[in-house]
Design an enzyme around this catalytic site. Structure first.
Site, PDB file in Angstrom:
ATOM      1  N   GLY A 164     -25.362   0.691  50.059  1.00  0.00           N
ATOM      2  CA  GLY A 164     -24.754   1.996  50.283  1.00  0.00           C
ATOM      3  C   GLY A 164     -25.059   2.460  51.691  1.00  0.00           C
TER       4      GLY A 164
ATOM      5  N   GLN B 101     -26.466   8.388  58.630  1.00  0.00           N
ATOM      6  CA  GLN B 101     -27.276   7.222  58.998  1.00  0.00           C
ATOM      7  C   GLN B 101     -26.698   6.474  60.198  1.00  0.00           C
ATOM      8  OE1 GLN B 101     -27.361   5.666  54.741  1.00  0.00           O
ATOM      9  NE2 GLN B 101     -29.428   5.173  55.384  1.00  0.00           N
TER      10      GLN B 101
ATOM     11  N   CYS C 265     -34.401   2.329  51.482  1.00  0.00           N
ATOM     12  CA  CYS C 265     -33.420   3.017  52.326  1.00  0.00           C
ATOM     13  C   CYS C 265     -33.387   2.339  53.685  1.00  0.00           C
ATOM     14  CB  CYS C 265     -33.811   4.489  52.480  1.00  0.00           C
ATOM     15  SG  CYS C 265     -32.639   5.445  53.466  1.00  0.00           S
ATOM     16  N   LEU C 266     -32.185   2.098  54.185  1.00  0.00           N
ATOM     17  CA  LEU C 266     -32.052   1.458  55.503  1.00  0.00           C
ATOM     18  C   LEU C 266     -32.663   2.338  56.595  1.00  0.00           C
ATOM     19  CD1 LEU C 266     -28.399   0.102  55.140  1.00  0.00           C
ATOM     20  CD2 LEU C 266     -30.508  -1.244  55.102  1.00  0.00           C
TER      21      LEU C 266
ATOM     22  N   HIS D 286     -28.310   8.690  45.746  1.00  0.00           N
ATOM     23  CA  HIS D 286     -29.106   8.462  46.967  1.00  0.00           C
ATOM     24  C   HIS D 286     -28.257   8.756  48.213  1.00  0.00           C
ATOM     25  CE1 HIS D 286     -31.929   5.732  49.424  1.00  0.00           C
ATOM     26  NE2 HIS D 286     -30.891   5.879  50.222  1.00  0.00           N
ATOM     27  N   GLU D 287     -27.017   8.258  48.232  1.00  0.00           N
ATOM     28  CA  GLU D 287     -26.137   8.484  49.395  1.00  0.00           C
ATOM     29  C   GLU D 287     -25.769   9.957  49.532  1.00  0.00           C
ATOM     30  OE1 GLU D 287     -26.250   6.174  51.227  1.00  0.00           O
ATOM     31  OE2 GLU D 287     -26.687   4.581  49.813  1.00  0.00           O
TER      32      GLU D 287
ATOM     33  N   HIS E 246     -28.300  12.017  51.307  1.00  0.00           N
ATOM     34  CA  HIS E 246     -28.261  11.877  52.778  1.00  0.00           C
ATOM     35  C   HIS E 246     -27.339  12.933  53.410  1.00  0.00           C
ATOM     36  CE1 HIS E 246     -30.600   8.318  53.823  1.00  0.00           C
ATOM     37  NE2 HIS E 246     -29.999   7.584  52.890  1.00  0.00           N
TER      38      HIS E 246
END
Ligand code: GNR
Ligand code: NI
Length: 174
Positions: free
Chosen positions: A46, A51, A94-95, A136-137, A140
């Site tokens: 995702g 990000q 998480c990236l 989660h996305e 953000h």
């Protein structure tokens, strides 16, 4: 195709509240495409617009890694219209917090309303990893990272480890 670098914490750009998209037009579609390319390039499941430094409410997800038919979702202005009472705990990464993982508890199922690539209103009821990933996305888009769902002790540990990793990667001053 444009692969954009993923911003890592701590960075003020990960803390902003993103702005709703008026309409999914070519500019938004280009962002969605770049985000998919960037997500696949980073081996993520995702990605959210902040990000990659964009403040629009856009997310992409693809949790079908191990399945035969890949299935991705591009969503603008995603909204949660229903969540289950039942919860689900999953070890999240998480990236933007590279190599850091922690158990996060969220509603097990969620119904999401969003605009798709064609500017059509759609609804999706997600469960399992897909539900985890979409929630989660969406966090953000409001400047929230998964570490905000865990104890401050664990969060501080992760943020310290991340700072240490970042220091190691810095080029020493001459
Ligand atoms: O690639 C990712 N994996 C992941 C694993 C468990 C729970 C959430 C995620 S999302 C993450 C990519 C990312 O940081 N998206 O914002
Ligand atoms: Ni993330």
């Amino acid at each position: 195709m444009a692969i954009r670098p993923v911003i890592t914490a701590p960075d003020p750009r990960l803390k902003v509240t993103c702005k709703a998209v008026e309409k999914v037009d070519d500019s938004v579609r280009r962002l969605m495409k770049d985000m998919l390319d960037s997500m696949y390039a980073a081996n993520g499941i995702g990605l959210a617009a902040p990000q990659v430094g964009d403040r629009r409410r856009v997310i992409v997800v693809d949790c079908s890694r191990d399945k035969k038919v890949p299935k991705h979702y591009c969503m603008a202005n995603p909204e949660i219209v229903w969540t289950s009472e039942e919860t689900f705990t999953y070890e999240e990464g998480c990236l933007s917090l590279p190599e850091q993982y922690a158990d996060v508890t969220r509603p097990a199922r969620a119904r999401i309303r969003y605009l798709d690539e064609e500017n059509e209103i759609r609804e999706l009821e997600a469960e399992g990893l897909l539900a985890v990933c979409i929630q989660h996305e969406m966090d953000h888009l409001d400047g929230v990272l998964f570490v905000e769902h865990i104890s401050s002790l664990k969060r501080n540990m992760i943020m310290r480890r991340l700072a240490k990793i970042k220091r190691l990667h810095e080029t020493p001053a001459v």
